[in-house]
Design an enzyme around this catalytic site. Structure first.
Site, PDB file in Angstrom:
ATOM      1  N   GLU A   1     -10.903  -7.454   6.451  1.00 38.67           N
ATOM      2  CA  GLU A   1     -12.235  -7.310   7.048  1.00 38.67           C
ATOM      3  C   GLU A   1     -13.216  -7.151   5.897  1.00 38.67           C
ATOM      4  OE1 GLU A   1     -12.979  -4.895  11.146  1.00 38.67           O
ATOM      5  OE2 GLU A   1     -11.955  -3.764   9.612  1.00 38.67           O
TER       6      GLU A   1
ATOM      7  N   ASN B   1     -10.739  -0.825  13.522  1.00 40.02           N
ATOM      8  CA  ASN B   1     -10.446   0.533  13.987  1.00 40.02           C
ATOM      9  C   ASN B   1     -11.272   0.959  15.194  1.00 40.02           C
ATOM     10  OD1 ASN B   1      -8.234   1.398  12.493  1.00 40.02           O
ATOM     11  ND2 ASN B   1      -9.518   1.459  10.668  1.00 40.02           N
TER      12      ASN B   1
ATOM     13  N   SER C   1     -11.469   2.577   5.813  1.00 39.45           N
ATOM     14  CA  SER C   1     -11.087   2.043   7.122  1.00 39.45           C
ATOM     15  C   SER C   1     -12.143   2.302   8.179  1.00 39.45           C
ATOM     16  CB  SER C   1      -9.753   2.655   7.552  1.00 39.45           C
ATOM     17  OG  SER C   1      -9.824   4.055   7.458  1.00 39.45           O
TER      18      SER C   1
ATOM     19  N   HIS D   1     -11.605  -4.390   3.514  1.00 42.23           N
ATOM     20  CA  HIS D   1     -10.648  -3.559   4.260  1.00 42.23           C
ATOM     21  C   HIS D   1      -9.348  -4.327   4.528  1.00 42.23           C
ATOM     22  CE1 HIS D   1      -9.644  -1.255   8.199  1.00 42.23           C
ATOM     23  NE2 HIS D   1      -8.999  -0.744   7.179  1.00 42.23           N
TER      24      HIS D   1
HETATM   25  N1  CAA Z   1       5.599  -3.473   2.265  1.00 42.14           N
HETATM   26  C1  CAA Z   1       5.925  -4.751   1.992  1.00 42.14           C
HETATM   27  N2  CAA Z   1       6.587  -5.559   2.851  1.00 42.14           N
HETATM   28  C2  CAA Z   1       6.978  -5.017   4.020  1.00 42.14           C
HETATM   29  C3  CAA Z   1       6.699  -3.682   4.364  1.00 42.14           C
HETATM   30  C4  CAA Z   1       5.985  -2.894   3.433  1.00 42.14           C
HETATM   31  N3  CAA Z   1       5.636  -1.626   3.662  1.00 42.14           N
HETATM   32  N4  CAA Z   1       7.202  -3.446   5.586  1.00 42.14           N
HETATM   33  C5  CAA Z   1       7.788  -4.578   5.999  1.00 42.14           C
HETATM   34  N5  CAA Z   1       7.649  -5.528   5.056  1.00 42.14           N
HETATM   35  C6  CAA Z   1       8.120  -6.917   5.129  1.00 42.14           C
HETATM   36  C7  CAA Z   1       9.612  -6.983   5.168  1.00 42.14           C
HETATM   37  O1  CAA Z   1      10.138  -7.042   3.873  1.00 42.14           O
HETATM   38  C8  CAA Z   1       9.848  -8.277   5.913  1.00 42.14           C
HETATM   39  O2  CAA Z   1       9.674  -9.356   5.024  1.00 42.14           O
HETATM   40  P1  CAA Z   1      10.436 -10.755   5.249  1.00 42.14           P
HETATM   41  O3  CAA Z   1      10.158 -11.187   6.653  1.00 42.14           O
HETATM   42  O4  CAA Z   1       9.782 -11.606   4.234  1.00 42.14           O
HETATM   43  O5  CAA Z   1      11.858 -10.461   5.019  1.00 42.14           O
HETATM   44  C9  CAA Z   1       8.688  -8.336   6.906  1.00 42.14           C
HETATM   45  O6  CAA Z   1       7.687  -7.453   6.390  1.00 42.14           O
HETATM   46  C10 CAA Z   1       9.116  -7.892   8.269  1.00 42.14           C
HETATM   47  O7  CAA Z   1       9.689  -6.601   8.165  1.00 42.14           O
HETATM   48  P2  CAA Z   1      10.888  -6.066   9.048  1.00 42.14           P
HETATM   49  O8  CAA Z   1      11.752  -7.223   9.465  1.00 42.14           O
HETATM   50  O9  CAA Z   1      11.525  -4.938   8.336  1.00 42.14           O
HETATM   51  O10 CAA Z   1      10.215  -5.381  10.302  1.00 42.14           O
HETATM   52  P3  CAA Z   1       9.216  -5.954  11.371  1.00 42.14           P
HETATM   53  O11 CAA Z   1       9.505  -7.368  11.730  1.00 42.14           O
HETATM   54  O12 CAA Z   1       9.136  -4.924  12.417  1.00 42.14           O
HETATM   55  O13 CAA Z   1       7.796  -5.980  10.612  1.00 42.14           O
HETATM   56  C11 CAA Z   1       5.747  -4.915  10.240  1.00 42.14           C
HETATM   57  C12 CAA Z   1       7.257  -4.851  10.044  1.00 42.14           C
HETATM   58  C13 CAA Z   1       5.178  -6.100   9.506  1.00 42.14           C
HETATM   59  C14 CAA Z   1       5.183  -3.638   9.667  1.00 42.14           C
HETATM   60  C15 CAA Z   1       5.460  -5.056  11.784  1.00 42.14           C
HETATM   61  O14 CAA Z   1       6.141  -4.063  12.497  1.00 42.14           O
HETATM   62  C16 CAA Z   1       4.001  -4.987  12.123  1.00 42.14           C
HETATM   63  O15 CAA Z   1       3.265  -5.947  12.019  1.00 42.14           O
HETATM   64  N6  CAA Z   1       3.551  -3.794  12.586  1.00 42.14           N
HETATM   65  C17 CAA Z   1       2.160  -3.572  12.910  1.00 42.14           C
HETATM   66  C18 CAA Z   1       1.387  -3.329  11.646  1.00 42.14           C
HETATM   67  C19 CAA Z   1      -0.057  -3.078  11.906  1.00 42.14           C
HETATM   68  O16 CAA Z   1      -0.532  -3.039  13.032  1.00 42.14           O
HETATM   69  N7  CAA Z   1      -0.790  -2.857  10.811  1.00 42.14           N
HETATM   70  C20 CAA Z   1      -2.165  -2.519  10.894  1.00 42.14           C
HETATM   71  C21 CAA Z   1      -2.275  -1.028  10.813  1.00 42.14           C
HETATM   72  S1  CAA Z   1      -3.917  -0.546  10.965  1.00 42.14           S
HETATM   73  C22 CAA Z   1      -4.538  -0.689   9.438  1.00 42.14           C
HETATM   74  O17 CAA Z   1      -3.901  -0.949   8.466  1.00 42.14           O
HETATM   75  C23 CAA Z   1      -6.001  -0.438   9.362  1.00 42.14           C
HETATM   76  C24 CAA Z   1      -6.422   0.923   9.181  1.00 42.14           C
HETATM   77  O18 CAA Z   1      -7.489   1.094   8.644  1.00 42.14           O
HETATM   78  C25 CAA Z   1      -5.704   2.122   9.714  1.00 42.14           C
END
Ligand code: CAA
Length: 284
Positions: A152, A190, A119, A140
């Site tokens: 990425e 990041n 990351s 990434h």
């Molecule tokens: N694995 C698989 N599917 C998942 C999941 C997981 N861990 N978490 C949620 N989902 C799926 C759910 O099953 C649901 O699917 P459907 O719409 O098909 O039914 C969908 O995602 C939406 O989930 P929820 O309705 O439960 O909840 P939500 O609408 O709040 O979405 C989320 C959850 C997608 C995580 C959303 O909150 C989100 O986009 N959060 C921000 C995530 C983000 O910023 N990620 C980047 C992190 S930084 C990174 O990864 C880089 C790094 O290097 C640190």
């Protein structure tokens, strides 16, 4: 170059998600980790995700079985002997990563591309641990991998255009969107995200508002799907601290200084959702 067989090194949160999306797109996948129990935990998460898809009638039971049958468990890097591509998703630690890459360089076929899901660590430095730096690249993925569209793609100093193109094409086959980025600390994702999270932690530390209020401001005011403190718990506070340290060290600029409260939580073992406690508490 044709890629059919892929090895994912590291069966944690990111590695299992990466293995899932490759298997869903028809690739043969070897899911590797140092212990059988880690691989099994990763396979358990994949099975749970696919079962949810079947329940929502987005996939048949037969599709689910076919996807799972494409994933083979492994606890030895020697299983890399006939793969075309490796995606390393081990812990964010340069020593661990360079050791894995140096071993893979000796074990994987000459044509194989070695990619890292790091990351924030420099791809060029990881590549230097191999005798094939031109075939090393950053791939990434974002968390949760099955949901997030972005990949990425980071070129190291020596990465060839052909290798870049191979990874871009594969990303599209996974139904994801590739974005080209150069090799600087934190890349783009990041470099922009983590200082925002770190600033949210400073805001809490200085008593500007409660954790709930800070998250609410960013959710409702900026339309972020999660507030920054919830997101930090979701990513893992140890990972957040490690990335801030990589930015701080990499740029030598105090604007990336990790918040003391973040350090304190990590020292306490409050790493977020995965340990049941971070800025918030979670049921196991
Ligand atoms: N694995 C698989 N599917 C998942 C999941 C997981 N861990 N978490 C949620 N989902 C799926 C759910 O099953 C649901 O699917 P459907 O719409 O098909 O039914 C969908 O995602 C939406 O989930 P929820 O309705 O439960 O909840 P939500 O609408 O709040 O979405 C989320 C959850 C997608 C995580 C959303 O909150 C989100 O986009 N959060 C921000 C995530 C983000 O910023 N990620 C980047 C992190 S930084 C990174 O990864 C880089 C790094 O290097 C640190």
């Amino acid at each position: 170059m044709t890629v059919q067989k892929v090895m994912v090194v590291g069966a944690g949160q990111m590695g299992s998600g990466i293995a899932q999306v490759f298997a869903q797109s028809g690739f043969q996948v070897i899911l590797n980790d140092i212990k059988q129990e880690f691989v099994e935990r990763g396979l358990g998460v994949i099975t749970k995700n696919l079962t949810r898809q079947v329940e929502k009638a987005r996939m048949t039971e037969a599709d689910k079985s076919a996807i799972l049958a494409r994933i083979v468990a492994s606890t030895s890097l020697e299983d890399a002997k006939d793969i075309d591509l490796v995606i390393e998703a081990a812990v964010e630690n340069m020593e661990v990563k360079t050791k894995i890459f140096s071993q893979l360089d000796q074990l994987a076929p000459e044509h194989a591309v070695l990619a890292s899901n790091t990351s924030s660590l420099p791809i060029t430095e990881i590549a230097a641990a191999t005798k094939r730096p031109e075939q090393v690249i950053g791939m990434h993925f974002m968390n949760p991998v099955p949901v997030m569209k972005l990949v990425e793609i980071i070129r190291g100093l020596a990465t060839t255009d052909e290798v870049y193109q191979t990874i871009e094409d594969i990303t599209k086959k996974l139904q994801k969107v590739p974005v080209a980025v150069n090799d600087f600390p934190g890349f783009v994702s990041n470099r922009v995200l983590m200082p925002m999270i770190n600033e949210a932690i400073y805001t809490l530390y200085e008593g500007v508002a409660t954790k709930e209020a800070i998250d609410e401001v960013m959710k409702l005011g900026m339309n972020h799907p999660m507030g920054p403190l919830t997101l930090a718990d979701f990513i893992g506070l140890d990972t957040c601290l490690y990335i801030m340290e990589t930015l701080h060290e990499g740029f030598g600029d105090d604007k990336y200084r990790p918040c003391p409260l973040l350090r304190k939580y990590v020292k306490a073992g409050w790493l977020g959702k995965k340990t049941g406690r971070g800025f918030y508490t979670y049921e196991s």
